[in-house]
Write an enzyme that holds these catalytic residues in place. Structure first.
Site, PDB file in Angstrom:
ATOM      1  N   ASP A  47       0.828  -1.142  -0.091  1.00 39.68           N
ATOM      2  CA  ASP A  47      -0.105   0.038  -0.049  1.00 39.68           C
ATOM      3  C   ASP A  47       0.738   1.223  -0.031  1.00 39.68           C
ATOM      4  O   ASP A  47       1.642   1.481   0.959  1.00 39.68           O
ATOM      5  CB  ASP A  47      -0.969   0.152   1.270  1.00 39.68           C
ATOM      6  CG  ASP A  47      -1.752   1.158   1.416  1.00 39.68           C
ATOM      7  OD1 ASP A  47      -3.023   1.065   0.787  1.00 39.68           O
ATOM      8  OD2 ASP A  47      -1.290   2.247   1.881  1.00 39.68           O
ATOM      9  N   TYR A  52       2.939   9.960  -0.207  1.00 38.53           N
ATOM     10  CA  TYR A  52       4.118   9.373   0.572  1.00 38.53           C
ATOM     11  C   TYR A  52       5.430   9.761  -0.032  1.00 38.53           C
ATOM     12  O   TYR A  52       6.486   9.527   0.765  1.00 38.53           O
ATOM     13  CB  TYR A  52       3.783   7.719   0.574  1.00 38.53           C
ATOM     14  CG  TYR A  52       2.529   7.181   1.163  1.00 38.53           C
ATOM     15  CD1 TYR A  52       1.512   8.420   2.136  1.00 38.53           C
ATOM     16  CD2 TYR A  52       2.223   5.979   1.340  1.00 38.53           C
ATOM     17  CE1 TYR A  52       0.659   7.894   2.663  1.00 38.53           C
ATOM     18  CE2 TYR A  52       1.277   5.744   1.811  1.00 38.53           C
ATOM     19  CZ  TYR A  52       0.277   6.545   2.381  1.00 38.53           C
ATOM     20  OH  TYR A  52      -0.960   6.032   3.223  1.00 38.53           O
ATOM     21  N   LYS A  77      -3.024   6.195  -4.135  1.00 33.37           N
ATOM     22  CA  LYS A  77      -4.237   7.072  -3.719  1.00 33.37           C
ATOM     23  C   LYS A  77      -4.016   8.466  -4.049  1.00 33.37           C
ATOM     24  O   LYS A  77      -2.700   8.927  -4.463  1.00 33.37           O
ATOM     25  CB  LYS A  77      -4.278   7.179  -1.953  1.00 33.37           C
ATOM     26  CG  LYS A  77      -4.196   6.089  -1.295  1.00 33.37           C
ATOM     27  CD  LYS A  77      -4.028   5.942   0.225  1.00 33.37           C
ATOM     28  CE  LYS A  77      -3.869   4.824   0.777  1.00 33.37           C
ATOM     29  NZ  LYS A  77      -2.442   4.528   0.781  1.00 33.37           N
ATOM     30  N   HIS A 110      -7.770   9.763  -1.257  1.00 38.10           N
ATOM     31  CA  HIS A 110      -7.018   9.797  -0.002  1.00 38.10           C
ATOM     32  C   HIS A 110      -7.973  10.294   1.164  1.00 38.10           C
ATOM     33  O   HIS A 110      -7.833   9.979   2.291  1.00 38.10           O
ATOM     34  CB  HIS A 110      -5.705  10.329  -0.343  1.00 38.10           C
ATOM     35  CG  HIS A 110      -4.753   9.865   0.786  1.00 38.10           C
ATOM     36  ND1 HIS A 110      -3.248   9.757   0.530  1.00 38.10           N
ATOM     37  CD2 HIS A 110      -4.746   9.196   2.012  1.00 38.10           C
ATOM     38  CE1 HIS A 110      -2.582   9.279   1.477  1.00 38.10           C
ATOM     39  NE2 HIS A 110      -3.323   9.117   2.411  1.00 38.10           N
TER      40      HIS A 110
END
Length: 282
Positions: A47, A52, A77, A110
Site C-alpha cells: 500500500d 508518501y 491514492k 485519499h
C-alpha cells in the site's frame, strides 16, 4: 488463514488479508528494502500513495523482486491537491509512471475534504470519482475506493456515483474501532482497511495489551493485528525493519477469545483517535 489468503471485494476482486503500509517510509533505499523484505517474507499486498513520495521506490522493489506483477496487489491514492475530473486523470497517469506499472489493483481518494477544495469538496469528489470509474471500466484499475471518508462524505459521493466504493481505508486500532462508520460501510458492501493498526506507538504501553501478549506468547503488535483480522478488517502495518515485518505476519497461529476481544473493545482512546477530515489542514 495465511498472508496470501484473501478477502473478496464487491466486484469479485481478491485482496490479500494483510498488506505492508508504506506511510512515512522515506523514498529511496529504505522504501525499497522494506518492500523487498515484505515480498521475501510472503507479503503480496503493498500500500502506497502519491502523498508518501515513495511510489517510484515501491515500484522498483516490486519489479526487482522477480515476482510476477499479477501476483502482487498494489494500492495507491489520489492526493488532496489533485481532486476533480481532469486532475485525477493526470494524477493517476503520474502514479502509474512513478510505479512503472500499466495498471493498479486499487486506487483510493485519499481524503474527502482537502483544504484546497473545502468550499466545493462534494463537486471535486464527484469529478474524481467519475474519472476513477472510467479508469476502472477501461481496466486500468481493478478496484476503486476511498480513504478517511465518513458517512456524510459517502452519502454525498453516492448521489452521482455509478459504482459504489469497494473499500474504505480508515484509521482502525484498538481503542478506536469507529463502529458506526464500519457498520455503515459494510451496509454499503465495502471492505474496511485499517491503517495505523498499531496506533501511534502508544499501544505498546497499554497494560491490558501487554497482558494479552504474555497470555498468548505473542507481541503487543501481533495482538493488535490479530484483533484487526478478527474484526474483519484488513490491517496495513508499516515497518522498515525486516524482523518487525516478519513479526507482523506471524499472526495466523493463534486466536483471541471472545473475552480477549471484549477486553480490547473497552480500551477507549488508548492509541489516539482518527483525525477529522473536515477540519484537517491539508
Amino acid at each position: 488463514m495465511t498472508l496470501t489468503d484473501t478477502y473478496t471485494l464487491a466486484n469479485g476482486v481478491k485482496i490479500p488479508v494483510v498488506g505492508l503500509g508504506t506511510w512515512q517510509t522515506p523514498d529511496g533505499s529504505e522504501a525499497e528494502e522494506s518492500v523487498r523484505a515484505a515480498l521475501k517474507n510472503g507479503y503480496r499486498h503493498i500500500d502506497t500513495a502519491a502523498a508518501y513520495g515513495n511510489e517510484a521506490s515501491v515500484g522498483r522493489a516490486i519489479k526487482e523482486s522477480g515476482i510476477p506483477r499479477e501476483e502482487i496487489f498494489v494500492t495507491s491514492k489520489l492526493w488532496n491537491t489533485m481532486h476533480g475530473y481532469e486532475n485525477t486523470l493526470e494524477a493517476f497517469d503520474e502514479t502509474l509512471t512513478n510505479l512503472g506499472m500499466d495498471y493498479l489493483d486499487l486506487y483510493l481518494i485519499h481524503w474527502p475534504n482537502p483544504i484546497k477544495f473545502r468550499d466545493n469538496w462534494e463537486e471535486a469528489n464527484a469529478g474524481s470519482w467519475k474519472a476513477m470509474e472510467e479508469l476502472y471500466e477501461a481496466g486500468k484499475i481493478k478496484a476503486i475506493g476511498i480513504s478517511n471518508f465518513r458517512e456524510h462524505h459517502i452519502d454525498a459521493l453516492l448521489k452521482t456515483a455509478k459504482i459504489t466504493p469497494m473499500v474504505n481505508q480508515i484509521r482502525l486500532t484498538p481503542g478506536d474501532p469507529q463502529t458506526a462508520l464500519v457498520n455503515y460501510c459494510r451496509d454499503h458492501g465495502m471492505l474496511l482497511e485499517a491503517y495505523s493498526p498499531l496506533g501511534t506507538g502508544k499501544i505498546f504501553e497499554v497494560p491490558e495489551m501487554k497482558e494479552l501478549a504474555e497470555k498468548h506468547h505473542k507481541t503487543v503488535a501481533q495482538i493488535a493485528l490479530r484483533w484487526s483480522l478478527q474484526m474483519g478488517f484488513l490491517p496495513l502495518p508499516k515497518s522498515v525493519h525486516e524482523n518487525r515485518i516478519q513479526e507482523n505476519a506471524d499472526i495466523f497461529d493463534f486466536e483471541l477469545s471472545g473475552e480477549d476481544m471484549a477486553l480490547i473493545a473497552e480500551l477507549k482512546d488508548v492509541a489516539g483517535t482518527a483525525s477529522d477530515p473536515d477540519t484537517a489542514t491539508f
